[in-house]
Design an enzyme around this catalytic site. Structure first.
Site, short mmCIF file in Angstrom:
data_model
loop_
_atom_site.label_atom_id
_atom_site.label_comp_id
_atom_site.label_asym_id
_atom_site.label_seq_id
_atom_site.Cartn_x
_atom_site.Cartn_y
_atom_site.Cartn_z
N HIS A 248 4.42 1.34 -8.15
CA HIS A 248 3.38 0.30 -8.11
C HIS A 248 2.46 0.41 -9.33
O HIS A 248 2.11 -0.59 -9.94
CB HIS A 248 2.51 0.46 -6.86
CG HIS A 248 3.25 0.39 -5.56
ND1 HIS A 248 3.47 1.49 -4.77
CD2 HIS A 248 3.81 -0.67 -4.92
CE1 HIS A 248 4.13 1.13 -3.68
NE2 HIS A 248 4.35 -0.17 -3.74
N GLY B 140 0.80 -1.22 0.00
CA GLY B 140 0.00 0.00 0.00
C GLY B 140 0.84 1.27 0.00
O GLY B 140 2.03 1.25 -0.26
N SER C 34 7.55 4.03 -0.71
CA SER C 34 6.55 4.52 0.25
C SER C 34 7.25 5.16 1.44
O SER C 34 6.73 6.09 2.07
CB SER C 34 5.67 3.36 0.73
OG SER C 34 5.13 2.68 -0.38
#
Ligand code: PAF
Length: 284
Positions: A34, A28, A184
């Protein structure tokens, strides 16, 4: 796009997907790296599945599991805009690791070095969750980024050794305009640390240039990276490496394909990056 939070619901939804399935596993807090994998998956697969799960077992107790950035709503909107068909986003760790969970996947050898030396339990957690995800998702192809080069090599070993009928596809590292590899964890950097972070890419640029000029002594390449890092006060090197791609052992001379990689702490944030020599070669 359908989003499910349980393995059971995923398995039911998975049956409705027609043709080949491409899988993009993630933790995430998605970025362009991504999304580029989802796009790449669509070029060769009929349907694309993603997972969003901050896998607790790949974090050591001293690491950043609790602080790891999360934004599920934004992630789902991004995946939807990329035309992803199905997302598995468990809301609890028990979905993958119930209280009596007791099976682990250990890839030996290459997991002892580099990232594995600095993070001794990390690859056991990665290999375990990736094997579980492969069993649940049953994709024809799975997509990973070259930024986590050692992870990709560990997963290649896992796929071979456990006979997963899955083709691994690697996407290139996606970078910010100043060269910093997207991650991230970049969200942790203060403005001052963010300004220092492109030092990793500068190391790799320098090594690529030296190699192009004919330098083949791996120790020279390593020490040139160390010199650049020493000149950046906010950078604390963890390792600099010029290793072979099979055993990930440090090389004396670069005579064949080599993985040049480094891990550097900038403040509390641990950043990694890599390049393959000769320039332009793929990891696999
Ligand atoms: O690369 C990552 O984001 C993770 O290590 C992965 C492959 C999703 C497993 O948790």
């Amino acid at each position: 796009m359908e989003t499910v939070t349980t393995i059971r619901a995923f398995q039911i939804a998975r049956r409705t997907l027609k043709g080949s399935v491409g899988f993009v596993p993630t933790m995430g807090y998605l970025h362009e790296g991504h999304l580029s994998l989802a796009r790449l998956a669509h070029t060769s697969c009929d349907a694309v599945v993603a997972s969003i799960f901050v896998n607790p077992t790949q974090f050591a107790p001293t690491e950043d599991l609790a602080a790891y950035p999360r934004n599920l709503e934004r992630d789902l909107a991004l995946l939807e805009s990329e035309g992803v068909e199905l997302v598995l986003a468990p809301t609890s760790n028990e979905e993958f690791y119930p209280a009596d969970y007791n099976t682990w996947v250990d890839v030996l050898g290459i997991t002892q070095r580099l990232e594995g030396a600095s993070r001794p339990t990390h690859f056991r957690g990665v290999a375990t969750i990736v094997a579980k995800l492969f069993n649940v998702v049953q994709p024809q192809r799975a997509f990973f980024g070259q930024k986590d080069a050692q992870q990709a090599l560990v997963i290649r070993r896992l796929v071979r050794d456990l006979n997963f009928p899955i083709e691994l596809v690697l996407g290139p590292t996606i970078r910010e305009s100043d060269g910093l590899a997207m991650s991230s964890r970049n969200a942790y950097l203060t403005p001052q640390q963010r300004a220092a972070a492109p030092v990793l890419r500068r190391c790799l640029d320098h090594v690529e240039a030296l190699y192009d000029q004919g330098e083949r002594h791996a120790e020279t390449l390593r020490s040139e990276m160390t010199k650049i890092l020493q000149a950046e006060p906010l950078a604390l090197p963890d390792y600099v490496s010029v290793a072979d791609l099979e055993a990930m052992e440090e090389l004396e001379m670069v005579t064949d394909k080599a993985l040049v990689s480094l891990a550097v702490r900038v403040g509390k944030t641990r950043l990694i990056d890599n390049t393959i020599l000769p320039r332009g070669q793929g990891l696999f």
